[in-house]
Write a protein that holds these residues in place. Structure first.
Motif, PDB file in Angstrom:
ATOM      1  N   THR A  85       0.841  -1.193   0.000  1.00  0.00           N
ATOM      2  CA  THR A  85       0.000   0.000   0.000  1.00  0.00           C
ATOM      3  C   THR A  85       0.878   1.245   0.000  1.00  0.00           C
ATOM      4  OG1 THR A  85      -0.096   0.025   2.427  1.00  0.00           O
ATOM      5  CG2 THR A  85      -1.839  -1.187   1.270  1.00  0.00           C
ATOM      6  N   ARG A  87       2.636   4.315   1.469  1.00  0.00           N
ATOM      7  CA  ARG A  87       3.136   4.592   2.803  1.00  0.00           C
ATOM      8  C   ARG A  87       4.057   5.809   2.761  1.00  0.00           C
ATOM      9  NH1 ARG A  87       2.775  -0.542   5.767  1.00  0.00           N
ATOM     10  NH2 ARG A  87       1.983  -2.129   4.318  1.00  0.00           N
ATOM     11  N   THR A  88       4.192   6.457   3.902  1.00  0.00           N
ATOM     12  CA  THR A  88       5.083   7.616   4.014  1.00  0.00           C
ATOM     13  C   THR A  88       6.186   7.298   5.015  1.00  0.00           C
ATOM     14  OG1 THR A  88       3.354   9.201   3.465  1.00  0.00           O
ATOM     15  CG2 THR A  88       5.268  10.048   4.644  1.00  0.00           C
ATOM     16  N   THR A 101       7.066   9.279  -0.059  1.00  0.00           N
ATOM     17  CA  THR A 101       5.807   8.526  -0.084  1.00  0.00           C
ATOM     18  C   THR A 101       5.801   7.604  -1.291  1.00  0.00           C
ATOM     19  OG1 THR A 101       4.571  10.295   1.013  1.00  0.00           O
ATOM     20  CG2 THR A 101       3.295   8.678  -0.233  1.00  0.00           C
ATOM     21  N   GLY A 106       4.791  -3.867   4.559  1.00  0.00           N
ATOM     22  CA  GLY A 106       5.351  -3.995   5.893  1.00  0.00           C
ATOM     23  C   GLY A 106       6.066  -5.332   6.008  1.00  0.00           C
ATOM     24  N   ARG A 118      10.609   2.705   9.597  1.00  0.00           N
ATOM     25  CA  ARG A 118       9.189   2.460   9.793  1.00  0.00           C
ATOM     26  C   ARG A 118       8.386   3.450   8.963  1.00  0.00           C
ATOM     27  NH1 ARG A 118       8.106  -0.624  14.518  1.00  0.00           N
ATOM     28  NH2 ARG A 118       9.923  -0.875  15.888  1.00  0.00           N
ATOM     29  N   ASP A 119       7.134   3.082   8.650  1.00  0.00           N
ATOM     30  CA  ASP A 119       6.254   4.015   7.950  1.00  0.00           C
ATOM     31  C   ASP A 119       5.488   4.858   8.960  1.00  0.00           C
ATOM     32  OD1 ASP A 119       4.244   2.424   8.997  1.00  0.00           O
ATOM     33  OD2 ASP A 119       3.664   1.551   7.077  1.00  0.00           O
ATOM     34  N   GLN A 120       4.515   5.633   8.469  1.00  0.00           N
ATOM     35  CA  GLN A 120       3.790   6.549   9.358  1.00  0.00           C
ATOM     36  C   GLN A 120       2.922   5.808  10.371  1.00  0.00           C
ATOM     37  OE1 GLN A 120       2.939   5.736   6.301  1.00  0.00           O
ATOM     38  NE2 GLN A 120       0.874   6.374   5.709  1.00  0.00           N
ATOM     39  N   PHE A 121       2.706   4.508  10.139  1.00  0.00           N
ATOM     40  CA  PHE A 121       1.911   3.719  11.088  1.00  0.00           C
ATOM     41  C   PHE A 121       2.806   2.902  12.015  1.00  0.00           C
ATOM     42  CE2 PHE A 121      -0.542   3.934   7.043  1.00  0.00           C
ATOM     43  CZ  PHE A 121      -1.519   4.811   7.482  1.00  0.00           C
ATOM     44  N   GLU A 123       4.875   0.706  11.198  1.00  0.00           N
ATOM     45  CA  GLU A 123       5.096  -0.653  10.706  1.00  0.00           C
ATOM     46  C   GLU A 123       6.490  -0.726  10.066  1.00  0.00           C
ATOM     47  OE1 GLU A 123       2.836  -4.178   8.164  1.00  0.00           O
ATOM     48  OE2 GLU A 123       2.159  -2.100   7.987  1.00  0.00           O
ATOM     49  N   ILE A 125       9.435  -1.272   7.574  1.00  0.00           N
ATOM     50  CA  ILE A 125       9.587  -1.489   6.134  1.00  0.00           C
ATOM     51  C   ILE A 125      11.045  -1.769   5.757  1.00  0.00           C
ATOM     52  CG2 ILE A 125       7.562  -0.110   5.523  1.00  0.00           C
ATOM     53  CD1 ILE A 125       9.553   2.060   4.605  1.00  0.00           C
ATOM     54  N   TYR A 141      10.067  -2.243   0.521  1.00  0.00           N
ATOM     55  CA  TYR A 141       9.915  -1.474  -0.708  1.00  0.00           C
ATOM     56  C   TYR A 141      10.613  -2.201  -1.855  1.00  0.00           C
ATOM     57  CZ  TYR A 141      14.519   0.121   0.890  1.00  0.00           C
ATOM     58  OH  TYR A 141      15.816   0.166   1.344  1.00  0.00           O
TER      59      TYR A 141
END
Length: 261
Positions: A85, A87-88, A101, A106, A118-121, A123, A125, A141
């Motif tokens: 998805t 992600r930022t 972005t 994840g 980690r991403d903005q949540f 999680e 990466i 990624y």
């Protein structure tokens, strides 16, 4: 160096190596993995990892062919990935700062793995699993146009500064010990030919590109010249002992063969 099914290299002296983000190519006989499929190849790489090599692995690496033993031999079968998805990522200062972005997955990991990004949540990466003196960098990624690096085109980018791989090098503190171009987007190679050091440069850009070279030859240079055109470069001492600085312009469709004497 590029890995293929038939071409192999000794990576025991490397600090970082990235395997292809998608090793499957389409042939007249259908999809085919470009990576070797025998255990011996991955055992050799594993020995290099235990000696200090770090290998960057993308979500599809080693999964393009059911016969590829990569993840089994390296103990990575229990690493799974969540959905891909948008992600930022807010890069820490050690990665150069800034925000990117793009699409990523994840990385679901067992305990004992170090989270590097980690991403903005929150999680993961990008994670690291140590193995001997080296280890494995598992990325969520990839290199698709909608990923964190965007639609990266080698002949349209001035520098690699904000590319995820260049950011990773900065975070790990890895730099070339012979030739630096300020992350200029061009082909470059440092070679030894007898008593001479040689720098090869080539640009795929449509317009001329100035490049600042910093290089560390085996001995103090008496002169530096382009072998193809006989043009001599002005060389100045660099900021670090043993390093020198010169400027060169890369013209379209014309390589530069610099000889250091």
């Amino acid at each position: 160096d590029i890995v293929s099914r038939t071409c192999r290299y000794d990576f025991s002296e490397y600090a970082l190596f990235a395997l292809p983000p998608d090793e499957v190519e389409q042939t007249s006989r259908g999809p085919r993995s470009i990576l070797p499929l025998d255990d011996a190849y991955y055992q050799d790489l594993l020995a290099a990892v235990k000696n200090g090599l770090r290998i960057l692995i993308f979500p599809k690496t080693g999964l393009g062919d059911s016969m590829n033993p990569l993840r089994r031999l390296w103990g990575l079968e229990n690493v799974t990935y969540s959905s891909r998805t948008m992600r930022t990522v807010n890069y820490p200062a050690s990665w150069g700062g800034g925000t990117a972005t793009g699409a990523a997955q994840g990385v679901s990991i067992p305990s004992g793995y170090e989270v590097l990004l980690r991403d903005q949540f929150a999680e993961p990466i990008l994670v690291f699993r140590s193995c001997g003196r080296g280890g494995f960098l598992l990325a969520g990624y990839d290199a698709q146009p909608d990923s964190l690096d965007g639609d990266f085109r080698y002949n349209q980018a001035d520098t690699l500064t904000t590319h995820t791989f260049a950011r990773l090098l900065r975070h790990l503190g890895l730099e070339s010990d012979r030739l630096r171009t300020g992350q200029a987007c061009c082909y470059k190679e440092y070679m030894f030919r007898g008593e001479r050091d040689v720098i090869l440069l080539y640009s795929h850009h449509a317009e001329p590109r100035p490049v600042d070279l910093s290089f560390r030859p085996r001995r103090k240079p008496q002169r530096v010249f382009d072998l193809a055109f006989g043009e001599e470069l002005k060389v100045q001492p660099g900021h670090e002992p043993g390093w020198y600085h010169a400027q060169v312009t890369l013209h379209p469709n014309r390589g530069v063969y610099l000889v250091i004497e």
